[in-house]
Scaffold this active site. Structure first.
Site, PDB file in Angstrom:
ATOM      1  N   GLU A 127       1.054  -1.322   0.436  1.00  4.92           N
ATOM      2  CA  GLU A 127       0.030  -0.179  -0.144  1.00  4.92           C
ATOM      3  C   GLU A 127       0.457   1.438  -0.032  1.00  4.92           C
ATOM      4  O   GLU A 127       1.939   1.286   0.227  1.00  4.92           O
ATOM      5  CB  GLU A 127      -1.090  -0.472   1.292  1.00  4.92           C
ATOM      6  CG  GLU A 127      -2.306  -1.427   1.824  1.00  4.92           C
ATOM      7  CD  GLU A 127      -2.576  -1.013   2.342  1.00  4.92           C
ATOM      8  OE1 GLU A 127      -2.726  -0.277   3.886  1.00  4.92           O
ATOM      9  OE2 GLU A 127      -3.187  -2.283   2.974  1.00  4.92           O
ATOM     10  N   ALA A 130       2.526   1.566   2.937  1.00  6.11           N
ATOM     11  CA  ALA A 130       3.121   0.064   3.910  1.00  6.11           C
ATOM     12  C   ALA A 130       3.361  -0.337   2.898  1.00  6.11           C
ATOM     13  O   ALA A 130       3.246  -1.414   2.150  1.00  6.11           O
ATOM     14  CB  ALA A 130       1.724  -0.079   4.080  1.00  6.11           C
ATOM     15  N   THR A 158       1.773  -6.273  -9.493  1.00  6.75           N
ATOM     16  CA  THR A 158       1.501  -6.709 -11.030  1.00  6.75           C
ATOM     17  C   THR A 158       0.762  -7.539 -11.219  1.00  6.75           C
ATOM     18  O   THR A 158      -0.039  -7.798 -10.591  1.00  6.75           O
ATOM     19  CB  THR A 158       2.746  -7.659 -10.824  1.00  6.75           C
ATOM     20  OG1 THR A 158       3.642  -6.514 -10.111  1.00  6.75           O
ATOM     21  CG2 THR A 158       3.421  -7.956 -12.075  1.00  6.75           C
ATOM     22  N   ARG A 268      32.796  -6.592 -32.146  1.00  6.38           N
ATOM     23  CA  ARG A 268      33.782  -5.196 -32.464  1.00  6.38           C
ATOM     24  C   ARG A 268      34.816  -5.023 -32.413  1.00  6.38           C
ATOM     25  O   ARG A 268      35.614  -5.683 -31.569  1.00  6.38           O
ATOM     26  CB  ARG A 268      33.257  -4.351 -31.472  1.00  6.38           C
ATOM     27  CG  ARG A 268      33.367  -2.938 -30.647  1.00  6.38           C
ATOM     28  CD  ARG A 268      32.938  -1.847 -31.719  1.00  6.38           C
ATOM     29  NE  ARG A 268      32.920  -0.570 -31.748  1.00  6.38           N
ATOM     30  CZ  ARG A 268      32.488   0.033 -32.327  1.00  6.38           C
ATOM     31  NH1 ARG A 268      32.285   0.196 -34.112  1.00  6.38           N
ATOM     32  NH2 ARG A 268      33.140   1.259 -32.093  1.00  6.38           N
ATOM     33  N   LYS A 269      35.701  -4.183 -33.430  1.00  2.00           N
ATOM     34  CA  LYS A 269      37.209  -3.965 -33.404  1.00  2.00           C
ATOM     35  C   LYS A 269      37.686  -2.438 -33.393  1.00  2.00           C
ATOM     36  O   LYS A 269      36.768  -1.359 -33.655  1.00  2.00           O
ATOM     37  CB  LYS A 269      37.609  -4.102 -35.137  1.00  2.00           C
ATOM     38  CG  LYS A 269      37.251  -5.547 -35.398  1.00  2.00           C
ATOM     39  CD  LYS A 269      38.451  -6.270 -36.230  1.00  2.00           C
ATOM     40  CE  LYS A 269      38.746  -7.707 -36.849  1.00  2.00           C
ATOM     41  NZ  LYS A 269      39.005  -8.013 -38.227  1.00  2.00           N
ATOM     42  N   GLN A 279      42.826  -7.243 -22.722  1.00  6.86           N
ATOM     43  CA  GLN A 279      41.797  -8.175 -21.033  1.00  6.86           C
ATOM     44  C   GLN A 279      41.339  -7.862 -20.174  1.00  6.86           C
ATOM     45  O   GLN A 279      40.602  -8.408 -19.884  1.00  6.86           O
ATOM     46  CB  GLN A 279      43.076  -8.498 -20.427  1.00  6.86           C
ATOM     47  CG  GLN A 279      44.008  -9.370 -19.773  1.00  6.86           C
ATOM     48  CD  GLN A 279      45.229  -9.796 -18.761  1.00  6.86           C
ATOM     49  OE1 GLN A 279      45.360  -8.825 -18.489  1.00  6.86           O
ATOM     50  NE2 GLN A 279      45.279 -10.985 -19.096  1.00  6.86           N
ATOM     51  N   GLY A 339      29.791  -0.059 -24.974  1.00  4.95           N
ATOM     52  CA  GLY A 339      30.178   1.637 -25.627  1.00  4.95           C
ATOM     53  C   GLY A 339      28.913   2.163 -25.485  1.00  4.95           C
ATOM     54  O   GLY A 339      27.359   1.458 -25.108  1.00  4.95           O
ATOM     55  N   GLU A 363       8.936  -7.712  -4.197  1.00  2.00           N
ATOM     56  CA  GLU A 363       9.195  -8.309  -3.173  1.00  2.00           C
ATOM     57  C   GLU A 363      10.606  -8.450  -1.908  1.00  2.00           C
ATOM     58  O   GLU A 363      11.225  -9.679  -1.964  1.00  2.00           O
ATOM     59  CB  GLU A 363       9.962 -10.044  -3.956  1.00  2.00           C
ATOM     60  CG  GLU A 363       8.987 -10.738  -5.376  1.00  2.00           C
ATOM     61  CD  GLU A 363       8.326 -11.325  -5.779  1.00  2.00           C
ATOM     62  OE1 GLU A 363       7.262 -12.228  -6.588  1.00  2.00           O
ATOM     63  OE2 GLU A 363       8.874 -12.446  -4.891  1.00  2.00           O
ATOM     64  N   THR A 365      12.730  -5.265  -0.665  1.00  2.00           N
ATOM     65  CA  THR A 365      13.634  -4.600  -1.838  1.00  2.00           C
ATOM     66  C   THR A 365      14.969  -5.355  -1.678  1.00  2.00           C
ATOM     67  O   THR A 365      15.043  -5.881  -0.480  1.00  2.00           O
ATOM     68  CB  THR A 365      14.140  -3.171  -0.785  1.00  2.00           C
ATOM     69  OG1 THR A 365      14.747  -2.924   0.132  1.00  2.00           O
ATOM     70  CG2 THR A 365      13.097  -2.413  -1.583  1.00  2.00           C
TER      71      THR A 365
HETATM   72  C1  LIG Z   1       6.915  -2.694 -10.758  1.00  2.00           C
HETATM   73  C2  LIG Z   1       6.985  -2.751  -9.439  1.00  2.00           C
HETATM   74  C3  LIG Z   1       5.593  -4.080  -9.049  1.00  2.00           C
HETATM   75  C4  LIG Z   1       5.356  -4.675  -7.860  1.00  2.00           C
HETATM   76  N1  LIG Z   1       4.202  -5.533  -7.645  1.00  2.00           N
HETATM   77  C5  LIG Z   1       3.901  -5.866  -6.686  1.00  2.00           C
HETATM   78  C6  LIG Z   1       2.717  -6.607  -6.652  1.00  2.00           C
HETATM   79  O1  LIG Z   1       2.379  -7.772  -7.442  1.00  2.00           O
HETATM   80  N2  LIG Z   1       2.726  -6.766  -5.050  1.00  2.00           N
HETATM   81  C7  LIG Z   1       2.610  -6.217  -4.308  1.00  2.00           C
HETATM   82  O2  LIG Z   1       2.370  -6.560  -3.056  1.00  2.00           O
HETATM   83  N3  LIG Z   1       3.664  -5.091  -3.998  1.00  2.00           N
HETATM   84  C8  LIG Z   1       4.312  -4.994  -4.879  1.00  2.00           C
HETATM   85  N4  LIG Z   1       5.389  -4.115  -5.534  1.00  2.00           N
HETATM   86  C9  LIG Z   1       5.773  -3.165  -4.358  1.00  2.00           C
HETATM   87  C10 LIG Z   1       6.855  -3.878  -3.581  1.00  2.00           C
HETATM   88  O3  LIG Z   1       7.462  -4.644  -3.235  1.00  2.00           O
HETATM   89  C11 LIG Z   1       7.541  -2.198  -3.113  1.00  2.00           C
HETATM   90  O4  LIG Z   1       8.603  -1.473  -3.836  1.00  2.00           O
HETATM   91  C12 LIG Z   1       8.653  -2.474  -2.430  1.00  2.00           C
HETATM   92  O5  LIG Z   1       8.994  -3.696  -1.090  1.00  2.00           O
HETATM   93  C13 LIG Z   1       9.197  -1.442  -0.975  1.00  2.00           C
HETATM   94  O6  LIG Z   1       8.646  -1.149  -0.517  1.00  2.00           O
HETATM   95  P1  LIG Z   1       8.056   0.560  -0.866  1.00  2.00           P
HETATM   96  O7  LIG Z   1       8.134   0.881  -2.366  1.00  2.00           O
HETATM   97  O8  LIG Z   1       6.669   1.368  -0.354  1.00  2.00           O
HETATM   98  O9  LIG Z   1       9.639   1.279  -0.442  1.00  2.00           O
HETATM   99  P2  LIG Z   1       9.729   2.005   0.776  1.00  2.00           P
HETATM  100  O10 LIG Z   1       9.074   0.166   2.073  1.00  2.00           O
HETATM  101  O11 LIG Z   1       9.510   3.244   1.165  1.00  2.00           O
HETATM  102  O12 LIG Z   1      11.460   1.861   1.422  1.00  2.00           O
HETATM  103  C14 LIG Z   1      12.195   2.919   0.114  1.00  2.00           C
HETATM  104  C15 LIG Z   1      13.651   2.932   1.044  1.00  2.00           C
HETATM  105  O13 LIG Z   1      14.087   2.383   1.592  1.00  2.00           O
HETATM  106  C16 LIG Z   1      14.481   1.242   2.411  1.00  2.00           C
HETATM  107  N5  LIG Z   1      14.342   1.022   3.452  1.00  2.00           N
HETATM  108  C17 LIG Z   1      12.637   0.388   3.929  1.00  2.00           C
HETATM  109  N6  LIG Z   1      12.450   0.197   5.391  1.00  2.00           N
HETATM  110  C18 LIG Z   1      13.832   0.214   5.636  1.00  2.00           C
HETATM  111  C19 LIG Z   1      14.799  -0.679   6.362  1.00  2.00           C
HETATM  112  N7  LIG Z   1      14.214  -1.425   8.115  1.00  2.00           N
HETATM  113  N8  LIG Z   1      16.537  -1.033   6.785  1.00  2.00           N
HETATM  114  C20 LIG Z   1      17.073  -0.427   5.210  1.00  2.00           C
HETATM  115  N9  LIG Z   1      16.575   0.044   4.823  1.00  2.00           N
HETATM  116  C21 LIG Z   1      14.937  -0.035   4.368  1.00  2.00           C
HETATM  117  C22 LIG Z   1      13.721  -0.057   1.462  1.00  2.00           C
HETATM  118  O14 LIG Z   1      14.937  -1.234   0.688  1.00  2.00           O
HETATM  119  C23 LIG Z   1      14.078   1.191   0.064  1.00  2.00           C
HETATM  120  O15 LIG Z   1      14.977   1.302  -0.481  1.00  2.00           O
HETATM  121  C24 LIG Z   1       5.364  -3.692  -6.926  1.00  2.00           C
HETATM  122  C25 LIG Z   1       6.660  -2.649  -7.412  1.00  2.00           C
HETATM  123  C26 LIG Z   1       7.122  -2.284  -8.358  1.00  2.00           C
HETATM  124  C27 LIG Z   1       8.054  -1.146  -8.066  1.00  2.00           C
END
Ligand SMILES: Cc1cc2nc3c(=O)[nH]c(=O)nc-3n(C[C@H](O)[C@H](O)[C@H](O)COP(=O)(O)OP(=O)(O)OC[C@H]3O[C@@H](n4cnc5c(N)ncnc54)[C@H](O)[C@@H]3O)c2cc1C
Length: 379
Positions: A127, A130, A158, A268-269, A279, A339, A363, A365
């Site tokens: 959300e 969340a 998704t 690519r040369k 290398q 490049g 899934e 971060t």
């Molecule tokens: C294209 C796309 C498809 C998706 N599909 C689905 C789906 O099908 N179903 C679904 O339910 N969700 C889906 N999501 C949601 C996705 O799982 C969330 O975006 C993700 O879990 C992160 O939540 P947030 O974007 O609110 O980032 P936030 O939780 O706000 O995090 C922002 C940043 O802070 C970091 N952070 C947050 N808390 C901590 C912590 N305690 N310690 C260290 N770092 C922290 C995070 O790693 C991130 O870098 C999708 C997201 C995208 C972008």
């Protein structure tokens, strides 16, 4: 004894998905990306292979694939289009809470119908308030007679606008935070379900990602999974299971980028000889290959543990995180090997790089994966 050899059946599966991806996805991958277009036609054709509902046991009309077999398929899809791999994989993700915690009666009621056609499911957890912090969810579920009434808005889902079945997490007791959450199966046609606008994304643009809105959505009480108030646990078990498959798709993207870089370096040369004879380029390719191979083995191990019925929380987090970071590093290096041409849309490298980035975000971060791994180490 550790055996890294695929069985003949698994090799056949790999070949089947590889050919499918080359025939049906490769010709349209750039177009779907450019136009940010979801292709139902690909879903229809994947369904014909019998693999779309591979995660579902045969007794409910699915393909009965093991987790390892799912990973083999996901790598091949990821190698051709990260976006298509994501939306075909999100069907499995959406169904997994149901497979984990649904009653046999409810499975018999809903799954054969879902598996009888090219339908997609979606997993509705995130959300606006969340994301990583799932316990802050505001969606609610209230029991009213023989039904639950669900209210809330899910973000970044998704298959959000194209799924026919959702697994939806909502809180029955918000004050209990993660202990108040339950999970429900909600058919998309239920009155009160609607969608927000499609998100305009950096990568994986073939996937339909959007808000899903639940306004006074009534589902029969039997559509609640498990015992109730165990939705957080169901979500975590789902992610333990799905992270190997997501990692496998990331391996596919990385592998495709490596193969493209090798081909280009041989052709690519500069300075009178192919890049491949420098290398510095050879070492980049070698580092890329090491990461791809290591990521695949981690993914296979996480999947294998699951197939043995063993807990794989740490291993699936390691696999997802390492494979996602690998995809990002390898695709970035592959662009470098090409490049300026790597930066242009004439080659698929820049798409691989954009598609790879999402593997460090969804899934859970890769920061959250590191938290999961550390928690497991320090338990
Ligand atoms: C294209 C796309 C498809 C998706 N599909 C689905 C789906 O099908 N179903 C679904 O339910 N969700 C889906 N999501 C949601 C996705 O799982 C969330 O975006 C993700 O879990 C992160 O939540 P947030 O974007 O609110 O980032 P936030 O939780 O706000 O995090 C922002 C940043 O802070 C970091 N952070 C947050 N808390 C901590 C912590 N305690 N310690 C260290 N770092 C922290 C995070 O790693 C991130 O870098 C999708 C997201 C995208 C972008």
């Amino acid at each position: 004894m550790v055996d890294f050899t695929l069985t003949e059946e698994q090799e056949r599966l790999r070949e089947l998905v590889r050919k499918f991806a080359q025939r049906e996805i490769a010709p349209v991958a750039a177009e779907l990306d450019r136009e940010q277009r979801f292709s139902q036609e690909i879903v229809d054709k994947y369904y014909e292979t019998g693999l779309l509902h591979g995660v579902v046991p045969e007794e409910y009309g699915g393909g009965g694939l093991s987790s390892l077999e799912g990973c083999i398929a996901a790598e091949e899809l990821g190698a051709v289009c990260g976006g298509v791999a994501s939306y075909l994989g999100a069907n499995s993700l959406g169904l997994t809470p149901f497979l984990i915690a649904g009653s046999p009666e409810l499975k018999k009621e809903l799954l054969p119908k879902h598996c009888a056609g090219p339908s997609l499911a979606a997993f509705c957890l995130t959300e606006a308030e969340a994301g990583s912090d799932v316990a802050s969810m505001r969606s609610t579920a209230k029991r009213v007679g023989d039904e639950y009434v669900i209210n809330g808005t899910k973000q970044f889902i998704t298959n959000g606008g194209v799924a026919s079945l959702y697994s939806v997490f909502a809180s029955e007791q918000p004050e209990l935070r993660h202990k108040g959450i339950s999970c429900f199966m909600v058919p998309a046609k239920t009155p009160g379900v609607s969608h927000g606008k499609k998100e305009d994304k950096m990568g994986q643009r073939a996937a339909d990602t959007r808000e899903v809105i639940f306004q006074d959505v009534r589902v029969p009480a039997r559509f609640r999974l498990g015992e109730g108030l165990d939705g957080f646990k169901i979500a975590m078990m789902t992610l333990d299971e799905s992270r190997a498959g997501v990692g496998a798709a990331a391996v596919g993207i990385a592998r495709a980028a490596l193969e493209a870089a090798v081909t280009y370096a041989k052709e690519r040369k500069q300075f009178g000889k192919p890049l491949a004879q420098q290398q510095a380029i050879q070492f980049m390719l070698a580092d890329m290959a090491m990461k791809v191979e290591a990521a695949r083995l981690l993914v296979w191990r996480a999947a294998h543990l699951h197939d043995q019925g063993l807990r794989n929380t740490k291993e699936s987090a390691i696999a997802k995180c390492f494979a996602g970071d690998t995809a990002m590093q390898v695709t970035t290096d592959a662009v470098q090997v090409l490049g300026g041409y790597g930066y242009m849309k004439d080659y698929p490298l820049e798409k691989y790089m954009r598609d790879a980035k999402l593997h460090q975000i969804y899934e859970g971060t890769n920061q959250i994966q590191r938290l999961v791994i550390a928690n497991e180490l320090l338990r």
